[in-house]
Design a protein around this motif. Structure first.
Motif, PDB file in Angstrom:
ATOM      1  N   SER A   1     -22.666 -25.414  24.173  1.00  0.00           N
ATOM      2  CA  SER A   1     -22.757 -24.088  24.783  1.00  0.00           C
ATOM      3  C   SER A   1     -22.180 -23.020  23.852  1.00  0.00           C
ATOM      4  O   SER A   1     -21.531 -23.337  22.856  1.00  0.00           O
ATOM      5  N   ASN A   2     -22.401 -21.774  24.193  1.00  0.00           N
ATOM      6  CA  ASN A   2     -21.886 -20.665  23.398  1.00  0.00           C
ATOM      7  C   ASN A   2     -20.378 -20.752  23.283  1.00  0.00           C
ATOM      8  O   ASN A   2     -19.696 -21.009  24.266  1.00  0.00           O
ATOM      9  N   GLY A   3     -19.879 -20.551  22.082  1.00  0.00           N
ATOM     10  CA  GLY A   3     -18.441 -20.551  21.880  1.00  0.00           C
ATOM     11  C   GLY A   3     -17.832 -21.930  21.752  1.00  0.00           C
ATOM     12  O   GLY A   3     -16.613 -22.076  21.757  1.00  0.00           O
ATOM     13  N   SER A   4     -18.660 -22.967  21.611  1.00  0.00           N
ATOM     14  CA  SER A   4     -18.115 -24.323  21.540  1.00  0.00           C
ATOM     15  C   SER A   4     -17.651 -24.703  20.130  1.00  0.00           C
ATOM     16  O   SER A   4     -17.129 -25.799  19.931  1.00  0.00           O
ATOM     17  N   GLY A   5     -17.862 -23.794  19.171  1.00  0.00           N
ATOM     18  CA  GLY A   5     -17.319 -24.034  17.833  1.00  0.00           C
ATOM     19  C   GLY A   5     -18.340 -24.487  16.790  1.00  0.00           C
ATOM     20  O   GLY A   5     -17.962 -24.840  15.671  1.00  0.00           O
ATOM     21  N   LYS A   6     -19.605 -24.447  17.125  1.00  0.00           N
ATOM     22  CA  LYS A   6     -20.649 -24.943  16.219  1.00  0.00           C
ATOM     23  C   LYS A   6     -20.698 -24.131  14.916  1.00  0.00           C
ATOM     24  O   LYS A   6     -20.658 -24.696  13.822  1.00  0.00           O
ATOM     25  N   THR A   7     -20.765 -22.818  15.074  1.00  0.00           N
ATOM     26  CA  THR A   7     -20.853 -21.970  13.880  1.00  0.00           C
ATOM     27  C   THR A   7     -19.577 -22.061  13.055  1.00  0.00           C
ATOM     28  O   THR A   7     -19.626 -22.125  11.823  1.00  0.00           O
TER      29      THR A   7
ATOM     30  N   ASN B   1      -6.591 -15.934  15.570  1.00  0.00           N
ATOM     31  CA  ASN B   1      -5.599 -15.093  16.257  1.00  0.00           C
ATOM     32  C   ASN B   1      -4.389 -15.894  16.741  1.00  0.00           C
ATOM     33  O   ASN B   1      -3.948 -15.733  17.879  1.00  0.00           O
TER      34      ASN B   1
ATOM     35  N   VAL C   1      -7.586 -18.611  19.896  1.00  0.00           N
ATOM     36  CA  VAL C   1      -8.630 -19.565  20.275  1.00  0.00           C
ATOM     37  C   VAL C   1      -8.734 -20.695  19.248  1.00  0.00           C
ATOM     38  O   VAL C   1      -8.746 -20.457  18.042  1.00  0.00           O
TER      39      VAL C   1
ATOM     40  N   ALA D   1     -11.060 -22.675  17.842  1.00  0.00           N
ATOM     41  CA  ALA D   1     -12.523 -22.741  17.718  1.00  0.00           C
ATOM     42  C   ALA D   1     -12.983 -24.139  17.321  1.00  0.00           C
ATOM     43  O   ALA D   1     -13.972 -24.652  17.838  1.00  0.00           O
TER      44      ALA D   1
HETATM   45  N1  LIG Z   1     -13.846 -14.660  13.280  1.00  0.00           N
HETATM   46  C1  LIG Z   1     -13.428 -14.950  14.506  1.00  0.00           C
HETATM   47  N2  LIG Z   1     -12.328 -14.371  15.029  1.00  0.00           N
HETATM   48  C2  LIG Z   1     -11.894 -14.681  16.268  1.00  0.00           C
HETATM   49  N3  LIG Z   1     -12.502 -15.557  17.076  1.00  0.00           N
HETATM   50  C3  LIG Z   1     -13.605 -16.159  16.618  1.00  0.00           C
HETATM   51  C4  LIG Z   1     -14.142 -15.898  15.311  1.00  0.00           C
HETATM   52  N4  LIG Z   1     -15.256 -16.649  15.129  1.00  0.00           N
HETATM   53  C5  LIG Z   1     -15.418 -17.338  16.265  1.00  0.00           C
HETATM   54  N5  LIG Z   1     -14.441 -17.073  17.162  1.00  0.00           N
HETATM   55  C6  LIG Z   1     -14.271 -17.680  18.477  1.00  0.00           C
HETATM   56  O1  LIG Z   1     -14.255 -19.085  18.297  1.00  0.00           O
HETATM   57  C7  LIG Z   1     -14.971 -19.744  19.329  1.00  0.00           C
HETATM   58  C8  LIG Z   1     -16.103 -20.536  18.731  1.00  0.00           C
HETATM   59  O2  LIG Z   1     -17.083 -19.664  18.217  1.00  0.00           O
HETATM   60  P1  LIG Z   1     -18.374 -20.173  17.445  1.00  0.00           P
HETATM   61  O3  LIG Z   1     -17.979 -21.163  16.433  1.00  0.00           O
HETATM   62  O4  LIG Z   1     -19.108 -18.966  16.983  1.00  0.00           O
HETATM   63  O5  LIG Z   1     -19.189 -20.892  18.621  1.00  0.00           O
HETATM   64  P2  LIG Z   1     -20.725 -21.298  18.733  1.00  0.00           P
HETATM   65  O6  LIG Z   1     -21.359 -21.145  17.398  1.00  0.00           O
HETATM   66  O7  LIG Z   1     -20.718 -22.694  19.239  1.00  0.00           O
HETATM   67  O8  LIG Z   1     -21.319 -20.354  19.744  1.00  0.00           O
HETATM   68  C9  LIG Z   1     -15.423 -18.634  20.278  1.00  0.00           C
HETATM   69  O9  LIG Z   1     -14.485 -18.537  21.308  1.00  0.00           O
HETATM   70  C10 LIG Z   1     -15.429 -17.410  19.405  1.00  0.00           C
HETATM   71  O10 LIG Z   1     -15.221 -16.258  20.178  1.00  0.00           O
END
Ligand SMILES: Nc1ncnc2c1ncn2[C@@H]1O[C@H](COP(=O)(O)OP(=O)(O)O)[C@@H](O)[C@H]1O
Ligand SMILES: [Mg+2]
Length: 249
Positions: free
Chosen positions: A40-46, A12, A19, A21
């Motif tokens: 932690s959640n939202g730290s960018g792992k996925t 975005n 963000v 990520a």
């Molecule tokens: N497709 C997306 N669109 C917008 N924001 C995203 C998307 N995927 C992840 N985010 C944001 O990116 C950040 C990292 O997310 P994510 O990689 O899923 O974290 P984790 O796996 O560590 O919980 C978060 O703030 C999440 O909301």
């Protein structure tokens, strides 16, 4: 070897909900390493895993695998290197089909077109031998529909199926999150065993600090899209379980 240089992924961009990520990651993972990622959640792992697998394209930076630049390659073009297992054990296999047929499907999915993969005796013997590696006594149930197995058994088979081909990298995003503790334990042990057995380079994301402590040759913590801790094998040996819990305190 996976080489990640100056990697960024912004979602975005320019909007109020922008963000970062993944926010400047440099990471080199040698072949055969078993890297555990916590954070932690939202730290960018996925997001980092998605960038490695090719389901996302980075905003900037490069990713190479075995000295090939894969940054702009689609996920299917990376599948010869990469296998991926998700949280949900049901998403990896077809319920109505037998264990054997699921293996057949997995083989068809990744092999060159035109190659004939019938359920020959050789194929069956091969599957049997591999399934017995799991130590779950499933090698004598190859004709049983996948849907009749437990979540843990299915996830273990999904793992095995994902690495039987020539893939070298195994990406696991919280593969045990949907399992009961006992099945979770078995699945993580199997991931560990397969990593050694097939000489894989494995990246495991987990929320389970005990697993992060007990498994893997390297431990990485992510925070706000960055690597904030990187503990190698030698340092990990001296790490106390309490240290790990403290990071998250
Ligand atoms: N497709 C997306 N669109 C917008 N924001 C995203 C998307 N995927 C992840 N985010 C944001 O990116 C950040 C990292 O997310 P994510 O990689 O899923 O974290 P984790 O796996 O560590 O919980 C978060 O703030 C999440 O909301
Ligand atoms: Mg995640």
């Amino acid at each position: 070897m996976i080489q990640i240089t100056n990697l960024y992924k912004t979602f975005n961009r320019g909007k109020a909900n922008e963000v970062n990520a993944v926010n400047g990651v440099d990471l080199t993972i040698d072949s055969g390493e078993f890297v555990v990622i916590v954070g932690s959640n939202g730290s960018g792992k996925t997001t980092l895993l998605n960038l490695i697998s090719g389901s996302l394209t980075p905003s900037s930076g490069t990713i190479s695998i075995d000295d090939s630049d894969v940054t702009r390659l689609a996920d299917y073009q990376r599948s010869k290197w990469i296998a991926r297992v998700f949280q949900n054990p049901l998403s990896g296999t077809a319920s109505e089909l037998s264990i054997l047929d699921n293996f057949r499907l997995a083989a068809i999915r990744t092999r060159a077109k035109g190659l004939n993969i019938g359920v020959t005796d050789t194929f069956k013997r091969d599957v049997k031998e591999k399934v017995s590696l799991l130590g779950m006594n499933l090698e004598n149930k190859l004709e049983q529909p996948m849907g009749t197995l437990s979540g843990g058994q299915r996830q273990a088979l999904t793992l095995l199926m994902s690495v039987i081909d020539e893939c070298k990298i195994l990406l696991l995003d919280e593969p045990t999150a949907a399992l009961d503790p006992k099945s979770a334990d078995i699945v993580i042990k199997i991931a560990d065993k397969l990593t050694t057995e097939f000489k894989l380079t494995t990246i495991l994301i987990t929320h389970n600090l005990k697993d992060a402590y007990n498994y893997g040759t390297r431990l990485i913590q992510m925070g706000e899209g960055r690597i904030i801790k990187d503990i190698d094998t030698k340092q990990k040996k001296h790490l106390k379980q309490n240290d790990l819990f403290e990071w998250f305190g």
